[in-house]
Design an enzyme around this catalytic site. Structure first.
Site, PDB file in Angstrom:
ATOM      1  N   HIS A  40       3.348   3.092  -8.943  1.00  0.00           N
ATOM      2  CA  HIS A  40       3.166   1.646  -9.146  1.00  0.00           C
ATOM      3  C   HIS A  40       4.471   1.005  -9.612  1.00  0.00           C
ATOM      4  CE1 HIS A  40      -0.930   2.149  -8.201  1.00  0.00           C
ATOM      5  NE2 HIS A  40      -1.314   2.702  -9.344  1.00  0.00           N
ATOM      6  N   ASP A  59       0.817  -1.212   0.000  1.00  0.00           N
ATOM      7  CA  ASP A  59       0.000   0.000   0.000  1.00  0.00           C
ATOM      8  C   ASP A  59       0.855   1.268   0.000  1.00  0.00           C
ATOM      9  OD1 ASP A  59      -2.330   1.442   0.111  1.00  0.00           O
ATOM     10  OD2 ASP A  59      -2.639   1.158   2.260  1.00  0.00           O
ATOM     11  N   GLU A  77       0.275 -12.187  13.656  1.00  0.00           N
ATOM     12  CA  GLU A  77       0.737 -10.937  14.235  1.00  0.00           C
ATOM     13  C   GLU A  77       0.570  -9.869  13.163  1.00  0.00           C
ATOM     14  OE1 GLU A  77       1.702 -10.502  17.282  1.00  0.00           O
ATOM     15  OE2 GLU A  77       1.723 -12.631  17.814  1.00  0.00           O
ATOM     16  N   ARG A  97       1.577  -4.254   6.891  1.00  0.00           N
ATOM     17  CA  ARG A  97       0.909  -3.242   6.084  1.00  0.00           C
ATOM     18  C   ARG A  97       1.669  -1.935   6.202  1.00  0.00           C
ATOM     19  NH1 ARG A  97      -5.369  -1.834   4.811  1.00  0.00           N
ATOM     20  NH2 ARG A  97      -4.809  -0.458   3.112  1.00  0.00           N
ATOM     21  N   GLU A 109     -11.979  -4.471  -5.079  1.00  0.00           N
ATOM     22  CA  GLU A 109     -12.461  -3.075  -5.009  1.00  0.00           C
ATOM     23  C   GLU A 109     -11.669  -2.156  -5.949  1.00  0.00           C
ATOM     24  OE1 GLU A 109     -11.861  -4.767  -1.886  1.00  0.00           O
ATOM     25  OE2 GLU A 109     -13.980  -5.304  -1.946  1.00  0.00           O
ATOM     26  N   ASN A 110     -10.459  -2.549  -6.314  1.00  0.00           N
ATOM     27  CA  ASN A 110      -9.607  -1.698  -7.160  1.00  0.00           C
ATOM     28  C   ASN A 110     -10.161  -1.479  -8.575  1.00  0.00           C
ATOM     29  OD1 ASN A 110      -6.434  -2.848  -5.731  1.00  0.00           O
ATOM     30  ND2 ASN A 110      -7.739  -1.127  -5.126  1.00  0.00           N
TER      31      ASN A 110
HETATM   32  C1  V0D Z   1       1.283  -2.198  -8.469  1.00  0.00           C
HETATM   33  C2  V0D Z   1       3.037  -2.714  -5.950  1.00  0.00           C
HETATM   34  C3  V0D Z   1       3.724  -7.242  -9.730  1.00  0.00           C
HETATM   35  C4  V0D Z   1       1.547  -2.777  -5.949  1.00  0.00           C
HETATM   36  C5  V0D Z   1       3.687  -3.688  -6.905  1.00  0.00           C
HETATM   37  C6  V0D Z   1      -2.388  -6.265 -11.378  1.00  0.00           C
HETATM   38  C7  V0D Z   1       0.867  -1.957  -7.037  1.00  0.00           C
HETATM   39  C8  V0D Z   1       3.475  -3.286  -8.365  1.00  0.00           C
HETATM   40  C9  V0D Z   1       2.536  -7.847 -10.083  1.00  0.00           C
HETATM   41  C10 V0D Z   1       2.357  -9.262 -10.442  1.00  0.00           C
HETATM   42  C11 V0D Z   1       1.491  -4.575  -9.246  1.00  0.00           C
HETATM   43  C12 V0D Z   1       1.142  -9.894 -10.290  1.00  0.00           C
HETATM   44  C13 V0D Z   1       0.973 -11.246 -10.607  1.00  0.00           C
HETATM   45  C14 V0D Z   1       2.055 -11.952 -11.060  1.00  0.00           C
HETATM   46  C15 V0D Z   1       3.277 -11.359 -11.227  1.00  0.00           C
HETATM   47  C16 V0D Z   1       3.431 -10.012 -10.915  1.00  0.00           C
HETATM   48  C17 V0D Z   1       1.563  -6.851  -9.938  1.00  0.00           C
HETATM   49  C18 V0D Z   1      -0.474  -5.756  -9.913  1.00  0.00           C
HETATM   50  C19 V0D Z   1       0.125  -4.606  -9.466  1.00  0.00           C
HETATM   51  C20 V0D Z   1      -1.946  -5.739 -10.127  1.00  0.00           C
HETATM   52  F1  V0D Z   1       1.912 -13.270 -11.343  1.00  0.00           F
HETATM   53  N1  V0D Z   1       3.510  -5.979  -9.407  1.00  0.00           N
HETATM   54  N2  V0D Z   1       2.202  -5.714  -9.516  1.00  0.00           N
HETATM   55  N3  V0D Z   1       0.237  -6.888 -10.142  1.00  0.00           N
HETATM   56  N4  V0D Z   1       2.078  -3.391  -8.750  1.00  0.00           N
END
Ligand code: V0D
Length: 254
Positions: free
Chosen positions: A49, A32, A219, A200, A79-80
């Protein structure tokens, strides 16, 4: 360096390479604060991101080095979908981007990729990239890297209840055979141990519909840095806190 851990208490923790006690088997993290990290720098949310993805890459390496057996990361909640569609489209390309660069290293490190969440609701290109990573790592025996994606805990519990009801109506299961194990087996996390530690970052003190059943005895550690700033020492500090708290499971500690 020191920083504060928010929650029931605020405490200064020193930076260490490794925790002194036993490491938790399963660590879950809500990634987050990416948007707020970017806003603070006058950058677009997409930059946040991206920075979050760099932090994820670093954290996977740290968790693997520390000997954590399961790392679950919350990447996208049900929710996103309410976010602007341009941001959702951008987010849905991140699994492809991440896996294109990082899958070889995960394979080399014997990591097994899994997903917890509603697969069918994802765009095809996202689903394909994830399926490819899951199948290429399916027989790996090292750390499990579990992506919570299109995940919502109440919907997961509803899914489990429906599947169990269906088994009862088909006479594959009787009413009194239903117990906590039955429910656990119908969750997306079936086969994984429950998380021992939830982290978190970014100062929010909420579960936000994440792993409600599975976190029953975990925890909870809330850290005051945005996810893109999360580093190895924060993970070690969270584990230190975990080690120092008595884990009582509602009973009396021996
Ligand atoms: C954006 C921080 C890796 C959170 C990390 C679709 C926000 C970067 C993945 C990922 C996101 C998901 C599945 C997988 C391999 C990689 C990812 C999302 C967002 C949402 F099998 N980063 N990441 N997926 N962020």
């Amino acid at each position: 360096m020191s920083f504060s851990l928010k929650g029931l208490f605020t405490k200064k923790v020193s930076t260490k390479e490794e925790p002194s006690g036993e490491v938790p088997r399963h660590v879950a993290i809500i990634m987050d604060g990416n948007g707020r990290w970017a806003a603070h720098r006058g950058l677009p949310r997409t930059a946040g991101h991206h920075a979050g993805m760099v932090a994820l890459r670093r954290t996977i390496r740290s968790a693997n080095d520390l000997g954590i057996a399961v790392l679950t990361v919350y990447a996208f909640s049900t929710e996103n979908w309410n976010r602007p569609s341009r941001e959702v489209d951008f987010l849905m390309r991140l699994p492809n981007e991440f896996l294109r660069t990082d899958l070889p290293e995960l394979i080399e490190k014997n990591v097994r990729v899994t997903m917890s969440g509603f697969r069918e609701g994802l765009p095809k290109h996202t689903k394909d990239a994830i399926d490819d990573a899951i199948s290429k790592t399916a027989t790996n025996t090292g750390m499990v890297l579990n992506f919570a994606l299109n995940y919502g805990s109440r919907a997961e519990i509803v899914k489990a209840v429906r599947e169990i009801a269906e088994e009862v109506s088909q006479k594959q299961l009787t009413f009194d055979e239903i117990d906590e194990v039955t429910v656990s087996q119908h969750l997306y996390t079936a086969g994984l141990p429950d998380p021992d530690l939830l982290i978190r970052p970014s100062g929010e003190i909420r579960l936000s519909n994440f792993l409600l059943w599975q976190l029953a005895y975990a925890e909870l550690c809330f850290i005051d840095v945005y996810w893109p700033d999360f580093k190895h020492e924060h993970l070690v500090a969270a584990i230190e806190v975990y080690c120092k708290r008595d884990r009582r499971f509602g009973g009396i500690k021996l």
